[in-house]
Design an enzyme around this catalytic site. Sequence first.
Site, short mmCIF file in Angstrom:
data_model
loop_
_atom_site.label_atom_id
_atom_site.label_comp_id
_atom_site.label_asym_id
_atom_site.label_seq_id
_atom_site.Cartn_x
_atom_site.Cartn_y
_atom_site.Cartn_z
N TYR A 156 -10.38 55.74 -28.26
CA TYR A 156 -10.76 54.85 -27.16
C TYR A 156 -10.58 55.52 -25.80
CZ TYR A 156 -10.20 51.18 -30.79
OH TYR A 156 -10.26 50.42 -31.93
N ASP A 190 -3.43 46.95 -29.15
CA ASP A 190 -4.07 47.83 -30.13
C ASP A 190 -5.00 48.81 -29.41
OD1 ASP A 190 -4.92 48.00 -33.26
OD2 ASP A 190 -6.69 48.28 -31.99
N HIS A 250 -7.76 56.19 -38.37
CA HIS A 250 -8.82 55.32 -37.85
C HIS A 250 -9.92 55.06 -38.88
CE1 HIS A 250 -10.56 54.02 -33.69
NE2 HIS A 250 -10.93 53.19 -34.63
N LYS A 281 -4.23 54.92 -33.12
CA LYS A 281 -4.91 55.36 -34.34
C LYS A 281 -5.22 56.84 -34.27
CE LYS A 281 -7.14 50.83 -34.28
NZ LYS A 281 -7.38 50.56 -32.85
N1 LIG Z 1 -10.15 50.12 -36.49
C1 LIG Z 1 -11.40 50.10 -36.11
O1 LIG Z 1 -12.26 50.87 -36.55
C2 LIG Z 1 -11.82 49.07 -35.08
C3 LIG Z 1 -13.18 48.82 -34.88
C4 LIG Z 1 -13.53 47.82 -33.96
C5 LIG Z 1 -12.53 47.14 -33.27
N2 LIG Z 1 -11.22 47.44 -33.48
C6 LIG Z 1 -10.14 46.74 -32.72
O2 LIG Z 1 -10.40 45.34 -32.73
C7 LIG Z 1 -10.47 44.88 -31.39
C8 LIG Z 1 -11.39 43.67 -31.29
O3 LIG Z 1 -12.67 43.93 -31.81
P1 LIG Z 1 -13.96 44.08 -30.88
O4 LIG Z 1 -13.61 44.82 -29.66
O5 LIG Z 1 -15.03 44.61 -31.77
O6 LIG Z 1 -14.40 42.65 -30.46
P2 LIG Z 1 -14.02 41.10 -30.63
O7 LIG Z 1 -12.61 40.90 -30.27
O8 LIG Z 1 -14.54 40.64 -31.92
O9 LIG Z 1 -14.97 40.50 -29.47
C9 LIG Z 1 -14.87 40.95 -28.15
C10 LIG Z 1 -16.05 40.43 -27.37
O10 LIG Z 1 -15.95 39.01 -27.24
C11 LIG Z 1 -15.86 38.65 -25.85
N3 LIG Z 1 -14.83 37.61 -25.77
C12 LIG Z 1 -13.51 37.70 -26.08
N4 LIG Z 1 -12.90 36.51 -25.93
C13 LIG Z 1 -13.83 35.66 -25.48
C14 LIG Z 1 -13.80 34.28 -25.13
N5 LIG Z 1 -12.68 33.56 -25.21
N6 LIG Z 1 -14.96 33.70 -24.71
C15 LIG Z 1 -16.11 34.41 -24.61
N7 LIG Z 1 -16.20 35.72 -24.94
C16 LIG Z 1 -15.07 36.34 -25.37
C17 LIG Z 1 -15.46 39.92 -25.12
O11 LIG Z 1 -15.99 39.92 -23.82
P3 LIG Z 1 -15.10 40.22 -22.51
O12 LIG Z 1 -14.30 41.45 -22.76
O13 LIG Z 1 -16.18 40.44 -21.45
O14 LIG Z 1 -14.29 38.99 -22.27
C18 LIG Z 1 -16.12 40.98 -25.97
O15 LIG Z 1 -17.50 41.10 -25.64
C19 LIG Z 1 -10.95 46.13 -30.63
O16 LIG Z 1 -10.79 46.01 -29.23
C20 LIG Z 1 -10.10 47.18 -31.26
O17 LIG Z 1 -8.78 47.14 -30.75
C21 LIG Z 1 -10.85 48.37 -34.38
#
Ligand SMILES: NC(=O)c1ccc[n+]([C@@H]2O[C@H](COP(=O)([O-])OP(=O)(O)OC[C@H]3O[C@@H](n4cnc5c(N)ncnc54)[C@H](OP(=O)(O)O)[C@@H]3O)[C@@H](O)[C@H]2O)c1
Length: 272
Positions: free
Chosen positions: A54, A49, A109, A79
């Site tokens: 990004y 994704d 988005h 997106k």
């Molecule tokens: N459509 C939208 O508006 C929108 C908005 C936000 C996000 N998104 C999508 O959703 C995805 C995920 O959401 P997000 O990036 O907000 O965060 P998330 O997946 O909720 O959390 C990511 C965080 O958790 C840590 N992490 C991941 N796995 C872990 C584990 N097993 N143990 C410990 N820490 C862990 C990562 O650190 P490390 O990387 O250092 O491991 C990072 O700091 C995004 O990357 C994006 O593709 C979309």
Amino acid sequence: MSTDRNPTTRLADGAEIPLLGLGVWQVPDGPECVNAVRWALELGYTHIDTAQAYRNERSVGTALKDSGVDRDKVFVTTKFLPSGDDPVAAIEQSLRRLGLDFVDLYIIHWPQGGPTWAWPGMERARERGYARSIGVSNFSAAELESLAQTAQVMPVVNQVHFNPTAYRRGLLEACRQRDVALEAYSPLGTGRLLSDPTVGAVAARLACSPAQVLLRWCVQRGVPVVAKSTHRDRIDANRQIFDFELSDEDLARLDALDRTGGTTAANEHPWW
Ligand SMILES: NC(=O)c1ccc[n+]([C@@H]2O[C@H](COP(=O)([O-])OP(=O)(O)OC[C@H]3O[C@@H](n4cnc5c(N)ncnc54)[C@H](OP(=O)(O)O)[C@@H]3O)[C@@H](O)[C@H]2O)c1
């Protein structure tokens, strides 16, 4: 839903979306992003994704190419950045950066400028074969309703902030009524939920990690979910969520963390 290592769920247009994907928000373009995507593909992920916003589509493309994975074995989402005015021109640029002929899913988005203006361009992108499926992100139930009044083709996905503290039951139900798959983003609360004591207690009971509990909470409802990590060991651990089950009691404890009141809104604070 299939029961192999990469279970999928069927979208309203017949496409199959893998329940778990790697997200790359906040991963800088360059080796960090190339490595994260390459590791994910090596470890068996089939869903990536990214987004125009990004600014790392080029790295995603490099990793896809280097991995040698067949194009039809990986589901790629990008997106539309709605500060632009033409979803077709924007995806032509995305495809060049990604080195692909099409993406599996192209979503608006966020509903900047209102929920309907960009949709005809999204429909054209699909007609031209640039995207197999089209959808939206950060749309509330009311915005989906507005879009339904004018759309020729309904979105098949609404990607929203969704996790136990943001358990938007009203939005989930509204999506289901319209045959729109709600897809969860920030399932770990961008990392903040990993230290939640309730999540920790459930993880301890099941001898798994808090991240696995939070991801499992999504997939157990059939909600596709994208999680971000740039660490190989975490990317690996996060995919190991298809061989254990949260009990009804675990689910109820996690559901009780909701702070949205089961809202139909996509976000507490729209940023556009
Ligand atoms: N459509 C939208 O508006 C929108 C908005 C936000 C996000 N998104 C999508 O959703 C995805 C995920 O959401 P997000 O990036 O907000 O965060 P998330 O997946 O909720 O959390 C990511 C965080 O958790 C840590 N992490 C991941 N796995 C872990 C584990 N097993 N143990 C410990 N820490 C862990 C990562 O650190 P490390 O990387 O250092 O491991 C990072 O700091 C995004 O990357 C994006 O593709 C979309």
